[in-house]
Design an enzyme around this catalytic site. Sequence first.
Site, PDB file in Angstrom:
ATOM      1  CG  ASP A   1      -7.304  10.832  16.507  1.00  0.00           C
ATOM      2  OD1 ASP A   1      -7.598  10.063  15.664  1.00  0.00           O
ATOM      3  OD2 ASP A   1      -6.779  11.833  16.075  1.00  0.00           O
TER       4      ASP A   1
ATOM      5  CD  GLU B   1     -10.992   1.545  14.853  1.00  0.00           C
ATOM      6  OE1 GLU B   1     -10.559   0.522  14.583  1.00  0.00           O
ATOM      7  OE2 GLU B   1     -11.978   1.905  14.288  1.00  0.00           O
ATOM      8  CD1 TRP B   2     -10.079   8.087  12.340  1.00  0.00           C
ATOM      9  CD2 TRP B   2      -8.132   7.019  12.021  1.00  0.00           C
ATOM     10  NE1 TRP B   2      -8.967   8.966  12.738  1.00  0.00           N
ATOM     11  CE2 TRP B   2      -7.736   8.501  12.827  1.00  0.00           C
ATOM     12  CE3 TRP B   2      -7.224   6.282  11.769  1.00  0.00           C
ATOM     13  CZ2 TRP B   2      -6.535   8.618  13.055  1.00  0.00           C
ATOM     14  CZ3 TRP B   2      -5.629   6.551  11.877  1.00  0.00           C
ATOM     15  CH2 TRP B   2      -5.482   7.611  12.690  1.00  0.00           C
ATOM     16  N   GLY B   3     -12.983   3.705  11.690  1.00  0.00           N
ATOM     17  CA  GLY B   3     -13.755   2.626  11.126  1.00  0.00           C
ATOM     18  C   GLY B   3     -12.872   1.606  10.833  1.00  0.00           C
TER      19      GLY B   3
ATOM     20  CG  ASP C   1      -9.547  12.988   9.727  1.00  0.00           C
ATOM     21  OD1 ASP C   1     -10.007  12.088  10.404  1.00  0.00           O
ATOM     22  OD2 ASP C   1      -8.387  13.813   9.739  1.00  0.00           O
TER      23      ASP C   1
HETATM   24  C1  GLA Z   1      -7.032  12.673  13.239  1.00  0.00           C
HETATM   25  C2  GLA Z   1      -8.664  12.950  13.584  1.00  0.00           C
HETATM   26  C3  GLA Z   1      -9.083  14.324  13.281  1.00  0.00           C
HETATM   27  C4  GLA Z   1      -8.284  15.057  14.269  1.00  0.00           C
HETATM   28  C5  GLA Z   1      -6.762  15.065  13.836  1.00  0.00           C
HETATM   29  C6  GLA Z   1      -5.993  15.977  15.100  1.00  0.00           C
HETATM   30  O1  GLA Z   1      -6.963  12.942  11.900  1.00  0.00           O
HETATM   31  O2  GLA Z   1      -9.144  11.964  12.840  1.00  0.00           O
HETATM   32  O3  GLA Z   1     -10.547  14.534  13.533  1.00  0.00           O
HETATM   33  O4  GLA Z   1      -8.524  15.112  15.476  1.00  0.00           O
HETATM   34  O5  GLA Z   1      -6.462  13.808  14.222  1.00  0.00           O
HETATM   35  O6  GLA Z   1      -4.775  15.585  14.779  1.00  0.00           O
END
Ligand code: GLA
Length: 397
Positions: free
Chosen positions: A149, A182-184, A204
């Site tokens: 993450d 890394e969410w892009g 997410d």
């Molecule tokens: C981030 C990730 C999620 C999950 C949470 C856990 O938000 O993007 O997929 O793993 O952390 O805390």
Amino acid sequence: MKKVSTLIMVFLMVVSVYSQEGWDELAKTPPMGWNSWNKFACNVSEKLIKETADAMVSTGLKEAGYTYIVIDDCWLIGRDAEGNMIPDSERFPNGMKSVGDYIHSLGLKFGIYTDIGTKTCEGRPGMRGYEYQDMRTFASWGVDYVKNDWCSAEHQGARASYAIAWDAIKQAGRPMVHSICEWGFSQPWEWGKESGHLWRTTLDIADCWDCSELAISYGMQVENFLGFTKILDQQSGLESYAGPGHWNDPDMLEVGNGNLSYEENKAHYSLWAILAAPLMLGNDIRSMSPEVKEILTNKEITAVDQDELGKQGVKVRDDGDYEIWSKQLGDGGRAVVMFNRSESSKEMNFTWNEIGYPDNLKLQVRDLWEHKGKGKYTGQYKAEVPSHGVVVVRLSL
Ligand code: GLA
């Protein structure tokens, strides 16, 4: 002496190229499994993980191709004086290796969560500065898949940080899938392939069709709370970065988590399949309704996702509420999703030309939700598509 060192260098290069290749094989098709986060958040335990592993087998999900059982955030509570990770002994009284052993005894694979920064998103220790030590520990526990993450990492360079983690995995010597989360933010599709097998492309996912209303009711920014349709909208244009061994990850599935209707669940699953997305289940598979189970074990749809060619599907037409998505398949055929986002059912069509065939070709059409051959067609195909739903067909020569 010089000759010897040159020989050693060549040997090491050959070994490293070979092992890199071998490790790409780990995710030749998009990884399939289950992850605890979407349904259970911090509520993870040995009991839940073992019961879920059992359910994976008894429900037929394993047989349908799901392999990884991934424990997300909250299993870790600290580090000892030597920096070794200390798992939460209340939640995991027998430690992590024994959970892994159990998962392996069922013929499944063991995944775990970590964070590339100093802390996880739930404030547990991250791996920053402990990358080699932690990956060695994961290897000693028999971990097969590491989700990594991006919390508490704002002062780090993403590309360099994940490259260290990848090197640490290789040094640890156990083949582990590296899932970059890394969410892009730093366009991981441009570099993720160097240091992992899959990379998240967005923030997410949440359990709703679009989630704007829910975001407002929680006082959250609409753009930070994404239903599956919003995530889908962010995938177009990333197709060329995916292929065997390296995948765009539009996040885990919300199918079966309660807020999506039957048609919406089918649409979510079909669209993730056309995207060649990793299929990580996010629901409680110990207590699925028959409808949810039927969706998740639809092998004809899963086969579209897992197709050996590894091409991500493309949105070939967007008429506002009506979208056509097409995916090239290894047998020369195509899978096509007709997606109706409107509030009423609609007759939709697509032409051969739109999906890269000459219009005069005669093609077999099979409906992958009805599990029925629809006969041969030339030039185009039409079908009635339910509101918030899909029709998915496979075309073959
Ligand atoms: C981030 C990730 C999620 C999950 C949470 C856990 O938000 O993007 O997929 O793993 O952390 O805390």
